[in-house]
Write a protein that holds these residues in place. Structure first.
Motif, short mmCIF file in Angstrom:
data_model
loop_
_atom_site.label_atom_id
_atom_site.label_comp_id
_atom_site.label_asym_id
_atom_site.label_seq_id
_atom_site.Cartn_x
_atom_site.Cartn_y
_atom_site.Cartn_z
N LEU A 1 -3.10 -4.16 -5.87
CA LEU A 1 -4.15 -3.41 -5.18
C LEU A 1 -4.89 -2.50 -6.15
O LEU A 1 -6.10 -2.31 -6.03
CB LEU A 1 -3.55 -2.60 -4.03
CG LEU A 1 -2.73 -3.42 -3.01
CD1 LEU A 1 -2.26 -2.53 -1.87
CD2 LEU A 1 -3.56 -4.58 -2.47
N TYR B 1 -6.27 -1.67 1.39
CA TYR B 1 -4.89 -1.53 1.86
C TYR B 1 -4.68 -2.32 3.16
O TYR B 1 -3.71 -3.07 3.29
CB TYR B 1 -4.55 -0.06 2.09
CG TYR B 1 -4.44 0.76 0.83
CD1 TYR B 1 -4.29 0.15 -0.41
CD2 TYR B 1 -4.51 2.15 0.87
CE1 TYR B 1 -4.20 0.90 -1.57
CE2 TYR B 1 -4.40 2.91 -0.29
CZ TYR B 1 -4.24 2.28 -1.50
OH TYR B 1 -4.14 3.02 -2.65
N PRO C 1 0.85 -1.19 0.00
CA PRO C 1 0.00 0.00 0.00
C PRO C 1 0.89 1.25 0.00
O PRO C 1 1.90 1.26 0.69
CB PRO C 1 -0.78 -0.11 1.32
CG PRO C 1 -0.61 -1.53 1.76
CD PRO C 1 0.73 -1.95 1.24
N PRO C 2 0.61 2.29 -0.75
CA PRO C 2 -0.58 2.42 -1.61
C PRO C 2 -0.29 2.18 -3.09
O PRO C 2 -1.14 2.46 -3.93
CB PRO C 2 -0.96 3.88 -1.40
CG PRO C 2 0.36 4.57 -1.24
CD PRO C 2 1.28 3.58 -0.56
#
Length: 455
Positions: A392, A409, A386-387
């Motif tokens: 993701l 996250y 993350p981020p």
């Protein structure tokens, strides 16, 4: 001036990447610009560029790279024909009565899909579309559900025959077959660690992953038969391909070809293969393979000019200040790659950073098969950071807007910790990857008899 050209070249590449320019073209453009500067100032021999022709020829003649389109095509067929979705549905009926059953199913299907797809982004999107809506409808904790999907998708990084392992073998000049053999046990341990974490969560907080007990009243024998029908053929294909490669019966390219034919026949037998989804699979495969080839050629040109400007001497001088020899080098490289992964994706690290440190690793006498598998597991974390983790981002694109990005996250963090622990375990116990050499034969045990000469 020679001593500043290589550092300036590396710095300009970093600036170009942070500015958002495509990686392949940034590599080629920076290499071209500094090659021209080197020739103009007399610090670069223009005849050195003739080697680029041989590098291009070597790229297109590389047997390992022949496996890329086949393995990607096999994974795309599995996804587009809906075979993976049927496998998830069947396994869901088998494990759905357990607390966390959907999460177990996601990891198992993710491992199988990753072994075939070999590409993290494709695996994350496919698994997210198949399993995430089901888990959210079953009232799973969104953090756990999204974390499970992201972790299952990133297994494509280390489960052979992985696209990532092929690229690492090419960049670090290591035997692909040995890497496949070395990565099997770490990949299995990662899958077990994910399943163990889900078991722990469901024991401590069963409300985060409720069971679907009561929704399926079919006899257990009927469910098992359905699982065998839906999951048996694709899992059998994966197992057969891996076994053929592992035992040396087939090369990775031949294994990929066998897998493609088997998936095509499976799709035809189930009447799931149509001209439309076949073309979609071919289009995606062509796009991915073209991008990888451009990256390879751009990285090859960059490294050629970088070495011509004595960049390798500059890199070696940086590592001279590290203490503790092999241990210091291994720890520093893994920590550096872990933090670089916050800002650079896998391809940028694989095509830019790893070729710079590979010669130093060889000079220190480090086992390159173990080193490659270790870096593969470490680079797996780059997809989960993350981020900026690309997994993701991919997951965000298929996650309902009702699930905040912050929960995605936080859901990734426990699995990221498990990946880091695996890196530490591989450093502490290299024998997980490497195999003990065969015992040397005793000279006294060898008896050679020659026939007496005839008179």
């Amino acid at each position: 001036m020679t001593e500043i050209l290589a550092p300036a070249m590396f710095l300009c590449l970093v600036l170009a990447l942070f500015a958002g320019f495509p990686v392949a073209f940034s590599l080629a453009a920076v290499a071209g610009a500094f090659g021209a500067i080197g020739v103009t100032t007399g610090h670069f021999n223009v005849t050195f560029l003739n080697n680029m022709l041989f590098r291009i020829q070597g790229t297109f003649n590389n047997d390992n790279l022949l496996a890329l389109p086949l393995l990607i095509f096999m994974g795309m067929l599995l996804e587009r024909t809906g075979i993976a979705e049927e496998m998830f549905t069947a396994l869901n009926r088998l494990f759905g009565r357990l607390s966390g059953g959907l999460a177990y199913t996601t990891i198992i299907v993710g491992a199988a899909l990753s072994a075939i797809t070999g590409f993290v982004s494709a695996s994350v999107v496919a698994i997210g579309l198949i399993s995430l809506p089901v888990m959210l409808r079953a009232k799973y904790d969104p953090k756990l559900a999204t974390g499970v999907v992201a972790a299952a998708g990133t297994l494509a990084q280390v489960i052979p025959p992985s696209l990532v392992l092929i690229i690492l073998a090419e960049q670090l000049e290591v035997s692909l077959l040995e890497i496949y053999r070395g990565a099997l046990l770490p990949a299995a341990l990662l899958v077990v660690s994910y399943l163990s974490y889900i078991l722990l969560v469901t024991r401590l907080s069963p409300e985060r992953a409720p069971s679907t007990l009561g929704r399926d009243v079919a006899p257990q024998s009927q469910i098992v038969l359905e699982v065998v029908r839906a999951a048996g053929p694709p899992l059998g294909i994966v197992s057969a391909v891996l076994a053929a490669i592992y035992f040396g019966i087939a090369t990775p390219t031949e294994g990929g070809a066998i897998g493609v034919v088997a998936i095509l026949l499976l799709g035809l037998a189930g009447r799931k293969l149509t001209g439309r989804n076949l073309r979609q699979a071919m289009d995606v495969t062509g796009i991915l393979c073209s991008g990888i080839i451009f990256l390879l050629l751009g990285a090859s040109f960059f490294m050629l000019v970088f070495r011509g400007l004595e960049g390798h001497v500059w890199i070696e001088s940086l590592f001279k200040f590290l203490p503790a020899g092999q241990v210091g080098f291994i720890v520093f490289v893994n920590v550096a790659i872990f933090f670089l992964a916050f800002f650079l994706d896998f391809f940028e690290i694989a095509f830019i950073v790893l070729p710079l440190i590979a010669p130093i690793a060889r000079q220190l006498g480090i086992d390159m098969v173990w080193f490659t598998v270790l870096l593969a597991v470490n680079l797996q974390t780059s997809f989960m950071h993350p981020p900026f983790g690309i997994a993701l981002y991919n997951l965000r694109s298929v996650t309902p807007s009702s699930v905040p990005t912050s929960q995605i996250y936080w859901g990734a963090v426990p699995f990221l910790v498990l990946q880091v622990l695996m890196v530490g375990l591989l450093i502490a116990a290299p024998q997980i990857v490497t195999r003990a050499p065969a015992p040397a034969a005793s000279p006294g045990a060898i008896n050679i008899e020659l026939p007496a000469p005839e008179n």
